[in-house]
Design a protein around this motif. Structure first.
Motif, PDB file in Angstrom:
ATOM      1  N   PRO A  74     -23.298  46.406  26.927  1.00 39.68           N
ATOM      2  CA  PRO A  74     -25.052  45.560  27.565  1.00 39.68           C
ATOM      3  C   PRO A  74     -24.837  46.281  29.629  1.00 39.68           C
ATOM      4  CG  PRO A  74     -24.676  44.110  26.167  1.00 39.68           C
ATOM      5  CD  PRO A  74     -23.825  45.136  25.850  1.00 39.68           C
ATOM      6  N   VAL A  75     -23.760  45.203  30.063  1.00 35.51           N
ATOM      7  CA  VAL A  75     -23.126  45.707  31.275  1.00 35.51           C
ATOM      8  C   VAL A  75     -23.566  47.045  31.892  1.00 35.51           C
ATOM      9  CG1 VAL A  75     -21.452  45.467  32.934  1.00 35.51           C
ATOM     10  CG2 VAL A  75     -21.783  43.540  31.274  1.00 35.51           C
ATOM     11  N   LYS A  76     -22.677  48.348  30.912  1.00 34.36           N
ATOM     12  CA  LYS A  76     -23.251  49.971  31.860  1.00 34.36           C
ATOM     13  C   LYS A  76     -24.216  49.329  31.429  1.00 34.36           C
ATOM     14  CE  LYS A  76     -21.648  54.060  30.423  1.00 34.36           C
ATOM     15  NZ  LYS A  76     -20.935  54.819  29.212  1.00 34.36           N
ATOM     16  N   LEU A  77     -25.161  49.288  30.617  1.00 30.70           N
ATOM     17  CA  LEU A  77     -27.150  49.770  30.815  1.00 30.70           C
ATOM     18  C   LEU A  77     -27.334  48.924  31.581  1.00 30.70           C
ATOM     19  CD1 LEU A  77     -27.408  50.112  26.333  1.00 30.70           C
ATOM     20  CD2 LEU A  77     -27.459  51.605  28.611  1.00 30.70           C
ATOM     21  N   LEU A  78     -27.370  47.758  32.022  1.00 34.71           N
ATOM     22  CA  LEU A  78     -27.966  46.529  32.797  1.00 34.71           C
ATOM     23  C   LEU A  78     -28.120  47.811  34.131  1.00 34.71           C
ATOM     24  CD1 LEU A  78     -29.371  44.614  33.046  1.00 34.71           C
ATOM     25  CD2 LEU A  78     -27.363  42.865  34.006  1.00 34.71           C
ATOM     26  N   VAL A  79     -26.281  48.243  34.195  1.00 37.65           N
ATOM     27  CA  VAL A  79     -26.529  48.558  36.099  1.00 37.65           C
ATOM     28  C   VAL A  79     -27.429  50.025  35.967  1.00 37.65           C
ATOM     29  CG1 VAL A  79     -24.398  50.286  37.182  1.00 37.65           C
ATOM     30  CG2 VAL A  79     -24.185  48.240  35.968  1.00 37.65           C
ATOM     31  N   LEU A  80     -27.019  50.597  34.942  1.00 40.78           N
ATOM     32  CA  LEU A  80     -28.232  52.345  35.164  1.00 40.78           C
ATOM     33  C   LEU A  80     -29.740  52.268  34.914  1.00 40.78           C
ATOM     34  CD1 LEU A  80     -26.024  54.180  32.335  1.00 40.78           C
ATOM     35  CD2 LEU A  80     -25.747  54.483  34.576  1.00 40.78           C
ATOM     36  N   LEU A  81     -30.257  50.488  34.173  1.00 39.43           N
ATOM     37  CA  LEU A  81     -30.817  50.790  34.408  1.00 39.43           C
ATOM     38  C   LEU A  81     -31.820  49.665  35.527  1.00 39.43           C
ATOM     39  CD1 LEU A  81     -34.143  49.788  32.882  1.00 39.43           C
ATOM     40  CD2 LEU A  81     -33.348  48.001  32.244  1.00 39.43           C
ATOM     41  N   THR A  82     -30.873  49.357  36.375  1.00 47.12           N
ATOM     42  CA  THR A  82     -30.955  48.515  37.397  1.00 47.12           C
ATOM     43  C   THR A  82     -31.090  49.741  38.748  1.00 47.12           C
ATOM     44  OG1 THR A  82     -29.976  46.722  36.867  1.00 47.12           O
ATOM     45  CG2 THR A  82     -30.246  46.994  39.587  1.00 47.12           C
ATOM     46  N   GLY A  83     -30.274  50.233  38.356  1.00 48.03           N
ATOM     47  CA  GLY A  83     -30.350  51.754  39.637  1.00 48.03           C
ATOM     48  C   GLY A  83     -31.476  52.944  39.159  1.00 48.03           C
ATOM     49  N   PHE A  84     -31.639  52.716  37.931  1.00 46.14           N
ATOM     50  CA  PHE A  84     -32.671  53.521  37.519  1.00 46.14           C
ATOM     51  C   PHE A  84     -34.032  53.211  38.354  1.00 46.14           C
ATOM     52  CE2 PHE A  84     -37.037  55.114  34.904  1.00 46.14           C
ATOM     53  CZ  PHE A  84     -37.002  56.482  35.341  1.00 46.14           C
TER      54      PHE A  84
END
Length: 360
Positions: A74-84
């Motif tokens: 979840p943390v990895k996906l959360l960071v990527l989604l925020t950057g996108f």
């Protein structure tokens, strides 16, 4: 300074010093944001997968290991989604497109939040299964944990789905009402099963007994607990029969646990002597026999009492404590046999009723 101010600052830098056009500068800003957050996502994944496990493996509990494992995805996906999301916002699109995009991002955030909460609860269940359940003799928690793991995922993602419907502008009140009606129908159809499952929860949390304990549920239902399941509990009686009791019945009734707080138990020896016999001598013999019988503990000491004056006998009782409830019948058998022998030697009569028929 807001995020838009930062993106404009970077845009001006690309335009002035690199000679890029406004549109190209926007694209470059978006690429930079994506690159920065990709690096942050990699760092977060590296910390959670490589660094933290080196510390958690040294602890005696698996709770920290499970929580770190739960956060990795979840943390990895959360960071990527925020950057996108930030990268897209740095581009100059119309407000209509941003509104639609924000709705999509919000839905993805809701799903990610459900994923995170589900992972954390799964980690807690795994920790209980690994650290706590093996220390208990009951199989109940081993059976309940997988069941809870599935139920919590259904509940969490159902709530997430309702939040998404609400975000999309749908009225969720009718949906909640439908779910309530469906829940009531299911509860009525499976009320006995649900009652037994809640009874299992009650046994698991309150722990009135465990596997191996001797329990008394009624005057005729006494035995050793051999298994505690989700729906029922199995008890092996003294005559080697298995009683299968629904957990709902057990959780509502009175339970006598002979194994708690320890296996020590008191039982009573009953003897009647004639009115011509020496009461004090008889009571002394009974206590001496008890003290010398294997399995009888010295504290509390065995004690004899006169409890009644019957029509043909003086009724005595002897309170005896043994260190294991399983020895009750063996110890009482030894004591009764020795009392008969000693009373015969001491001329202490054990009377019994006699019927005399007089013929005219």
């Amino acid at each position: 300074m807001e995020f838009a101010d930062y993106t404009r600052f970077i845009d001006n830098y690309f335009v002035q010093f690199l000679g890029l056009g406004a549109h190209a500068a926007d694209i470059m800003v978006a690429v930079v944001i994506l690159a920065v957050f990709a690096v942050l996502a990699w760092l977060a994944a590296y910390v959670l997968q490589e660094i933290l496990p080196r510390f958690t493996v040294k602890t005696q509990t698996t709770l920290d290991d499970e929580l770190v494992k739960a956060l990795q995805g979840p943390v990895k996906l959360l960071v990527l989604l925020t950057g996108f999301a930030l990268a897209i916002h740095s581009l100059e699109f119309g407000t209509l497109y941003f509104g639609t995009f924000d709705t999509i991002v919000t839905i993805l955030y809701i799903l990610l939040g459900a994923y995170l909460v589900s992972n954390v609860i799964h980690g807690l269940i795994q920790w209980y299964s690994n650290d706590i359940a093996p220390k208990t003799k009951s199989k109940l928690d081993d059976q309940l944990m997988p069941f809870l793991d599935k139920v919590d995922r259904i509940v969490i993602f159902t709530i997430a789905l309702l939040m998404i419907f609400d975000r999309l502008g749908y009225q969720i009140t009718p949906i909640l009402a439908s779910l309530g009606v469906a829940g009531i129908a299911v509860a009525f159809a499976a009320q006995e099963t649900i009652s037994n499952v809640f009874g299992a929860f009650s046994i698991l949390t309150d722990r009135p007994f465990k596997v191996g304990d001797r329990v008394e549920l009624s005057e005729t239902e006494i035995g050793d607990v051999v298994d505690i399941g989700v729906r029922s509990t199995r008890i092996k009686t003294m005559d080697d029969k298995i009683i299968i009791m629904p957990n709902a019945v057990i959780s509502k009734g009175k339970i006598i646990n002979y194994s708690e707080p320890d296996q020590k138990v008191r039982f009573t020896i009953k003897v009647g002597i004639s009115y011509k016999s020496d009461i004090d001598r008889a009571m002394q013999i009974m206590t001496d026999i008890a003290k010398g019988t294997q399995g009888v503990i010295s504290n509390p000491v065995p004690r004899a009492y006169v409890v009644a004056l019957s029509s043909y006998s003086i009724d005595l009782i002897l309170h005896v404590w043994v260190n294991d409830y399983k020895l009750e019948f063996d110890v009482s058998d030894r004591i009764y046999r020795e009392i008969i022998r000693r009373f015969a030697e001491e001329n202490i009569e054990i009377p019994y009723p006699i019927t005399t028929i007089i013929r005219s």
